[in-house]
Structure formats: C-alpha cells, structure tokens
Design a protein around this motif. Structure first.
Motif, mmCIF file in Angstrom:
data_model
loop_
_atom_site.group_PDB
_atom_site.id
_atom_site.type_symbol
_atom_site.label_atom_id
_atom_site.label_comp_id
_atom_site.label_asym_id
_atom_site.label_seq_id
_atom_site.Cartn_x
_atom_site.Cartn_y
_atom_site.Cartn_z
ATOM 1 N N GLN A 219 -9.846 -0.315 9.257
ATOM 2 C CA GLN A 219 -8.786 0.342 9.269
ATOM 3 C C GLN A 219 -7.509 -0.266 9.538
ATOM 4 N N GLN A 220 -7.497 -1.174 10.606
ATOM 5 C CA GLN A 220 -6.371 -1.823 11.016
ATOM 6 C C GLN A 220 -5.682 -2.591 10.228
ATOM 7 N N LEU A 250 -15.955 -1.243 6.110
ATOM 8 C CA LEU A 250 -15.053 -0.568 4.911
ATOM 9 C C LEU A 250 -15.722 -1.346 3.762
ATOM 10 N N LEU A 251 -16.284 -2.224 3.673
ATOM 11 C CA LEU A 251 -16.667 -2.993 2.460
ATOM 12 C C LEU A 251 -16.938 -2.019 1.160
ATOM 13 N N ARG A 252 -17.973 -1.178 1.406
ATOM 14 C CA ARG A 252 -18.426 -0.266 0.466
ATOM 15 C C ARG A 252 -17.090 0.694 -0.230
ATOM 16 N N GLU A 253 -16.496 1.363 0.845
ATOM 17 C CA GLU A 253 -15.269 2.200 0.399
ATOM 18 C C GLU A 253 -14.125 1.381 -0.087
ATOM 19 N N LEU A 254 -13.983 0.136 0.133
ATOM 20 C CA LEU A 254 -12.912 -0.652 -0.608
ATOM 21 C C LEU A 254 -13.236 -0.938 -2.078
ATOM 22 N N LYS A 255 -14.635 -1.236 -1.906
ATOM 23 C CA LYS A 255 -15.265 -1.584 -3.343
ATOM 24 C C LYS A 255 -15.151 -0.315 -4.494
ATOM 25 N N ASN A 288 -0.639 -9.987 4.093
ATOM 26 C CA ASN A 288 -1.039 -9.355 5.294
ATOM 27 C C ASN A 288 -0.585 -7.892 5.050
ATOM 28 N N SER A 289 -1.524 -6.834 5.073
ATOM 29 C CA SER A 289 -0.859 -5.521 4.977
ATOM 30 C C SER A 289 -1.481 -4.756 6.237
ATOM 31 N N SER A 290 -1.803 -5.367 7.491
ATOM 32 C CA SER A 290 -2.047 -4.621 8.478
ATOM 33 C C SER A 290 -1.150 -3.593 9.010
ATOM 34 N N LEU A 291 -1.590 -2.575 9.879
ATOM 35 C CA LEU A 291 -1.015 -1.516 10.328
ATOM 36 C C LEU A 291 -0.479 -1.940 11.868
ATOM 37 N N PHE A 292 -1.054 -2.852 12.567
ATOM 38 C CA PHE A 292 -0.645 -3.664 13.735
ATOM 39 C C PHE A 292 -1.450 -4.914 14.027
ATOM 40 N N GLU A 293 -0.882 -5.609 14.799
ATOM 41 C CA GLU A 293 -1.199 -7.172 14.883
ATOM 42 C C GLU A 293 -1.026 -7.511 16.298
ATOM 43 N N GLY A 294 -1.625 -8.793 16.770
ATOM 44 C CA GLY A 294 -1.085 -9.613 17.791
ATOM 45 C C GLY A 294 -0.434 -10.685 17.382
ATOM 46 N N LEU A 295 -0.975 -11.719 17.308
ATOM 47 C CA LEU A 295 -0.338 -12.931 16.305
ATOM 48 C C LEU A 295 -1.560 -13.179 15.666
ATOM 49 N N PRO A 296 -1.673 -13.029 14.395
ATOM 50 C CA PRO A 296 -2.939 -13.567 13.512
ATOM 51 C C PRO A 296 -2.939 -14.842 13.194
ATOM 52 N N PHE A 297 -4.283 -15.429 13.465
ATOM 53 C CA PHE A 297 -4.513 -16.646 13.094
ATOM 54 C C PHE A 297 -4.629 -16.632 11.473
ATOM 55 N N SER A 298 -5.123 -15.811 10.863
ATOM 56 C CA SER A 298 -5.186 -15.829 9.588
ATOM 57 C C SER A 298 -4.087 -16.111 8.823
ATOM 58 N N VAL A 322 9.342 -15.242 9.206
ATOM 59 C CA VAL A 322 10.849 -15.133 9.180
ATOM 60 C C VAL A 322 11.435 -14.815 7.787
ATOM 61 N N ASP A 323 11.822 -13.467 7.684
ATOM 62 C CA ASP A 323 12.011 -12.880 6.585
ATOM 63 C C ASP A 323 12.929 -13.663 5.427
ATOM 64 N N GLY A 324 12.374 -14.025 4.451
ATOM 65 C CA GLY A 324 13.294 -14.714 3.221
ATOM 66 C C GLY A 324 13.092 -16.240 3.656
ATOM 67 N N GLU A 325 12.651 -16.655 4.652
ATOM 68 C CA GLU A 325 12.329 -18.394 5.099
ATOM 69 C C GLU A 325 11.166 -18.844 4.969
ATOM 70 N N THR A 326 10.423 -17.922 5.848
ATOM 71 C CA THR A 326 8.908 -18.515 5.639
ATOM 72 C C THR A 326 8.034 -17.509 5.196
ATOM 73 N N GLY A 327 8.597 -16.381 4.702
ATOM 74 C CA GLY A 327 7.820 -15.106 4.033
ATOM 75 C C GLY A 327 8.745 -14.020 3.842
ATOM 76 N N VAL A 328 8.106 -13.078 3.353
ATOM 77 C CA VAL A 328 8.617 -11.727 3.038
ATOM 78 C C VAL A 328 8.032 -10.662 4.159
ATOM 79 N N LEU A 329 9.042 -9.760 4.733
ATOM 80 C CA LEU A 329 8.416 -9.072 5.680
ATOM 81 C C LEU A 329 8.242 -7.518 4.650
ATOM 82 N N VAL A 330 7.550 -6.557 5.018
ATOM 83 C CA VAL A 330 7.532 -5.200 3.926
ATOM 84 C C VAL A 330 6.930 -4.188 5.088
ATOM 85 N N ARG A 331 7.318 -2.972 4.973
ATOM 86 C CA ARG A 331 6.878 -1.766 5.675
ATOM 87 C C ARG A 331 5.428 -1.666 5.669
ATOM 88 N N PRO A 332 4.985 -1.315 6.568
ATOM 89 C CA PRO A 332 3.359 -1.012 6.988
ATOM 90 C C PRO A 332 3.387 0.436 6.046
#
Length: 400
Positions: A219-220, A250-255, A288-298, A322-332
């Motif tokens: 879910q996270q 959630l594998l089966r549910e997401l499929k 990355n579409s996470s609802l919360f994170e620490g500092l993701p290795f991914s 960094v929004d617009g420089e190293t990536g784009v931030l979106v709303r969860p």
C-alpha cells in the motif's frame, strides 16, 4: 577506521525484505571487513537468502519468538551475555521494531546502543483512551523507556529527523542524519547493447518510452495511482510501457487492476530482481508514486543511472528530487497530476535527458556509498571511544 576492532551486533526483525534491509546489508557488507559483526534476523528463507553472501556471523531467531515477548527477550539476553558486544545497531523498518532487543541490551549492560529509524513518519498505535488526549499514554510510556535506552537514532533524511522529533519522545541531540548512499560504479553504463537486450527480453521496442518503478507491491507505494495515471497516458501515447520491479501482497490485486483499466499490455510485472543496474539502463524515466518514504534507495539508484525522476513530494523525496532540475515532484494520491507530468517528459526527450544528467551529477556529488560509510564509522567511534577521545567525530547536526 576506529582505533580498535569492535564487536557489533546488528538486529533485523523485519517481516519482509525491502529498502531498510538493503541498507542493513550494505552496512554489514562494509563493516564486516573491519569489525567482528553478528546479525540476528528472522529464521526464514527470504532473510536467509538475502543475507547469505555476507561475511558475518548469523544468529537466526525462530519466527514464533517474535510473537512471544518473553521468549524473545530471553533469546536476546542470552546473545548479549554470551557475545558481550561493544555495540548493538538495530535496524528499524518501522519504529515499533526491535524494542525487545533494545530492552535486553540495556539489561545486559551493552555499552553503546544505536538504531536506524527508516520511517519515523509512521506514528505509534493509539488506544481509545489515548485518542482523547491525542496520544496513547501507554505507547508514550513505552517509547520514553525505549528512547532512554538508545544513545543515537540514525535517520536517513532531514524530513525523517523532523518526524522522529515530533512523533516520538526523541531528544534532538540524539538524532543523527546520515543520508543513504549508492555504489556509483555499478551504474556506469557503456554497453548500449545490454539495454537493447533487456528491452527485447521484455518485448519493449527500441523507440518506446519505458517507465520504471522499483519497490515492494504494498500500500505504501501507491501503485494503484500509478496504474490509473498509466491509463490516462496510454490514451495519448499507446506505445509507452511501465516496468514494475518488486513483489508483495498486492501483486494479484494490481494485475487485476491493470486488466480492468485495459493496460495489461503496457504494464510489465517483473517480480523481485537482483539485476537492477541492467534494468535501469534499459529504462527512460523513473517514477515513484509512494504515499510516504524515508530516503528511497530506488530513487538514488535511478538517479545514478542518469534517469529523470518523477516522484511524489513526500518526506525524503523532496530532499533528493529538486523539482525541475533532477526530476519532477507530483502530489501523492493524484493520478491526474502524475499522468500530466509523465506525458510532459514523454513529449520532451531533450528535457528528460538534461534532467537525467543533473540527477546523476547530484548523486555522485552528495549521495555516495563512501560518504554514508564514513559518517556511520564516525558515529561508531563517538559512541564506543572514551568521551572526548575524538571530538572531531561527533554527530552530523540536523539543520532545518
């Protein structure tokens, strides 16, 4: 390195293998070269396979012990009294982990106690009585004891430091921010043929834009919102693909959801994989579409691979993207916003190439594995050497 060889006991009580366990494996793989290390972990196939290659001494714990606090306490107390470690380093995928181990360390008189708290943004359970005052008094009492035992809580981002201080009775001067780091050399790509082979294996055309996301199917990670965004994107760009790397409940549910959305042909469920650098080399954009994170290795690994990042603006994500420089931030929890930004990068290949270059430069400059190990070693030195022996090896201050 420290002036003497330490005896360190690491503790893992996780019920699955994810980013927190990857952190512990990296730390153990490095410090086992310089110290005598021991690892207590759940005695199951997943953990045993994951840690098998490490040059450390393993102390498996029977799964039923985790359901019986008294038996678990006796298990840990016996370990501490037999090994007499200089330090315990407990790895906390959630803040409730390892409390029995910490109590046993205190009773055994272990000289130094540290934890890595990956997700202090998860709040403690609250009782009905506690809700009347906004806090569970019993939980607060337990946490007061636990944090009194811990000498230092390592957190992996400034956002996590703020969460730990606000959600738990942690003293600010006992919080140490050490950012996660990655092995940059693993992501130095030169063989473009390798990327073509990976894409061919998954049936992805050379001219298709391939999104990639890595994480446990839980879910996270907010994957239902990512699949909803993919449905919108496919309506405009039918040749885009999404590579989901990971396994989970959630594998089966997401499929099923992908089938219901009519995008089962665009979503590739790759399962858990060990060839992450190769898969990233074949991808065009990381999401990355996470609802919360620490500092993701991914995310750090995708940046090291030179990929532009689209990530939710939560917790530690905001510190590395960094929004617009190293990536784009979106709303969860906002698939419309996510779909729009995915489409923007699909339609702007030069922009995404520039963002990818910036992302790799940032990781090389600030998030190397070497830096993470050096700061962790400095902390170990501070906790185990006599007070004042090395004033230069203190905590990394948490700055706002």
């Amino acid at each position: 390195m420290t002036s003497r060889r330490l005896r360190i006991l690491y503790v893992d009580e996780s019920n699955a293998v994810g980013g927190a366990e990857k952190y512990l494996k990296m730390v153990l793989g490095y410090f086992s070269r310089f110290h005598d290390t021991y690892l207590s972990h759940p005695d199951d196939d997943a953990h045993s396979r994951f840690y098998a290659e490490l040059p450390t001494a393993f102390i498996p714990c029977r799964p039923e012990h985790y359901r019986r606090p008294a038996a678990l306490f006796r298990h840990y107390l016996k370990i501490f009294r037999t090994l007499r470690p200089d330090m315990i380093h407990a790895n906390l995928p959630d803040p409730s982990s390892c409390r029995t181990a910490l109590a046993a360390a205190f009773c055994a008189g272990t000289p130094a106690v540290t934890v890595t708290n990956h997700l202090p943004n998860l709040t403690y359970p609250r009782s009905w009585r506690g809700k009347l005052v906004g806090k569970s008094m019993w939980d607060w009492f337990v946490w007061r004891i636990v944090f009194g035992i811990v000498d230092t809580s390592i957190v992996v981002s400034k956002a996590s430091a703020r969460s730990l201080e606000s959600n738990y009775p942690a003293e600010k001067d006992k919080i140490c921010c050490i950012y996660n780091g990655v092995d940059i050399a693993r992501f130095n790509f030169g063989d473009t043929g390798q990327a073509r082979r990976v894409r061919s294996d998954f049936g992805v055309a050379d001219d298709a834009v391939l999104f990639c996301s890595i994480g446990r199917l839980e879910q996270q990670k907010g994957y239902e919102y990512l699949l909803s965004a993919m449905q919108q994107l496919v309506a405009r760009h039918p040749h885009v693909k999404l590579l989901l790397i990971g396994d989970g409940t959630l594998l089966r549910e997401l499929k099923t959801l992908a089938l219901q959305l009519g995008i089962e042909g665009q979503v590739i469920f790759a399962g858990a994989r060990s060839d992450i650098p190769e898969l990233l080399s074949a991808s065009d954009i990381y999401v990355n579409s996470s609802l919360f994170e620490g500092l993701p290795f991914s995310i750090l690994e995708a940046m090291a691979a030179g990929l532009p990042i689209i990530a939710t603006g939560v917790d530690g994500n905001r510190e590395i993207v960094v929004d617009g420089e190293t990536g784009v931030l979106v709303r969860p929890r906002d698939p419309d916003n996510l779909a729009q930004e995915m489409r923007n990068l699909v339609e702007a290949p030069e922009r995404r190439a520039a963002i990818g270059r910036n992302a790799r430069e940032l990781v090389v400059r600030q998030y190397s594995q070497e830096s993470m190990f050096r700061e962790t070693e400095n902390l170990y030195r501070r906790l185990t050497e006599p007070r004042g022996a090395d004033a230069a090896s203190g905590l990394r201050p948490v700055k706002e």
